[in-house]
Design an enzyme around this catalytic site. Structure first.
Site, PDB file in Angstrom:
ATOM      1  N   VAL A  81      -3.032   5.827   3.372  1.00  0.00           N
ATOM      2  CA  VAL A  81      -3.231   4.472   2.856  1.00  0.00           C
ATOM      3  C   VAL A  81      -3.494   3.578   4.060  1.00  0.00           C
ATOM      4  O   VAL A  81      -2.963   3.816   5.144  1.00  0.00           O
ATOM      5  CB  VAL A  81      -2.031   3.907   2.047  1.00  0.00           C
ATOM      6  CG1 VAL A  81      -1.844   4.655   0.743  1.00  0.00           C
ATOM      7  CG2 VAL A  81      -0.762   3.888   2.853  1.00  0.00           C
ATOM      8  N   SER A  82      -4.322   2.566   3.852  1.00  0.00           N
ATOM      9  CA  SER A  82      -4.607   1.661   4.967  1.00  0.00           C
ATOM     10  C   SER A  82      -3.822   0.357   4.870  1.00  0.00           C
ATOM     11  O   SER A  82      -3.628  -0.306   5.874  1.00  0.00           O
ATOM     12  CB  SER A  82      -6.111   1.376   5.060  1.00  0.00           C
ATOM     13  OG  SER A  82      -6.584   0.830   3.860  1.00  0.00           O
ATOM     14  N   THR A  83      -3.372   0.011   3.658  1.00  0.00           N
ATOM     15  CA  THR A  83      -2.674  -1.269   3.485  1.00  0.00           C
ATOM     16  C   THR A  83      -1.510  -1.133   2.517  1.00  0.00           C
ATOM     17  O   THR A  83      -1.458  -0.196   1.715  1.00  0.00           O
ATOM     18  CB  THR A  83      -3.622  -2.345   2.917  1.00  0.00           C
ATOM     19  OG1 THR A  83      -4.001  -1.966   1.594  1.00  0.00           O
ATOM     20  CG2 THR A  83      -4.857  -2.532   3.783  1.00  0.00           C
ATOM     21  N   GLN A 105      -2.758  -1.216  -1.134  1.00  0.00           N
ATOM     22  CA  GLN A 105      -3.140   0.064  -1.722  1.00  0.00           C
ATOM     23  C   GLN A 105      -1.919   0.809  -2.227  1.00  0.00           C
ATOM     24  O   GLN A 105      -1.960   1.420  -3.289  1.00  0.00           O
ATOM     25  CB  GLN A 105      -3.874   0.938  -0.695  1.00  0.00           C
ATOM     26  CG  GLN A 105      -5.291   0.530  -0.469  1.00  0.00           C
ATOM     27  CD  GLN A 105      -5.983   1.489   0.473  1.00  0.00           C
ATOM     28  OE1 GLN A 105      -5.389   2.009   1.409  1.00  0.00           O
ATOM     29  NE2 GLN A 105      -7.250   1.712   0.222  1.00  0.00           N
TER      30      GLN A 105
END
Length: 160
Positions: free
Chosen positions: A11-13, A16
């Site tokens: 996941v990037s954030t 998300q």
């Protein structure tokens, strides 16, 4: 004999993680897929807070090194966009890591390069996952698909 596989989740954030692509949700999907297709998950590798805009990620580098050392025969992701959002990067990965005679790339939702009939669709899937607005970096295609399958603020499963 089971196929040895590396599970890769990303996941990037935080957003998300809250919207259905959490690390735990990805792990659960991969575990179910592994049970269905008789895969032995040798390691679960996590890239938390890492963007898919580049292949230079610590977890992805570790996964690729395990494949290169033949400690696993496949890499499993919950969705292709967890691996990359770039058609160019997808092509590089397939050429270097997932071509015939090397490891297999398995995606719970779309892709399985163990089966020859899915290879022509790889470019189409890559195009769809890689469509990112160059100014904002937002995944326009993914956002559009999610909007189509959202009702009352809840995302529904996208039909296969």
């Amino acid at each position: 004999m089971k196929t040895r596989a590396v599970a890769y989740v990303r996941v990037s954030t935080e957003k998300q993680a809250d919207e259905g692509v959490s690390l735990d949700a990805q792990r659960e999907k991969i575990a179910a897929y592994a049970a269905l297709y008789d895969l032995e998950i040798v390691e679960v590798i996590v890239d938390a807070g890492e963007s898919a805009k580049s292949l230079e990620r610590p977890g992805l580098s570790r996964a690729r090194s395990l494949l290169e050392a033949r400690r696993a025969e496949a890499l499993v992701v919950a969705k292709l966009d967890r691996l990359t959002r770039s058609v160019r990067d997808l092509g590089e990965l397939i050429e270097r890591d997932f071509r015939p005679g090397r490891a297999a790339l398995l995606s719970v939702s779309v892709l399985n390069t163990l089966r020859a009939q899915t290879l022509p669709g790889v470019a189409l899937v890559g195009d769809a996952c890689g469509y990112v607005d160059p100014l904002t970096g937002e995944g326009i295609w993914f956002a559009l698909v999610m909007a189509l399958y959202t009702e009352g603020g809840r995302v529904h499963s996208i039909p296969d």
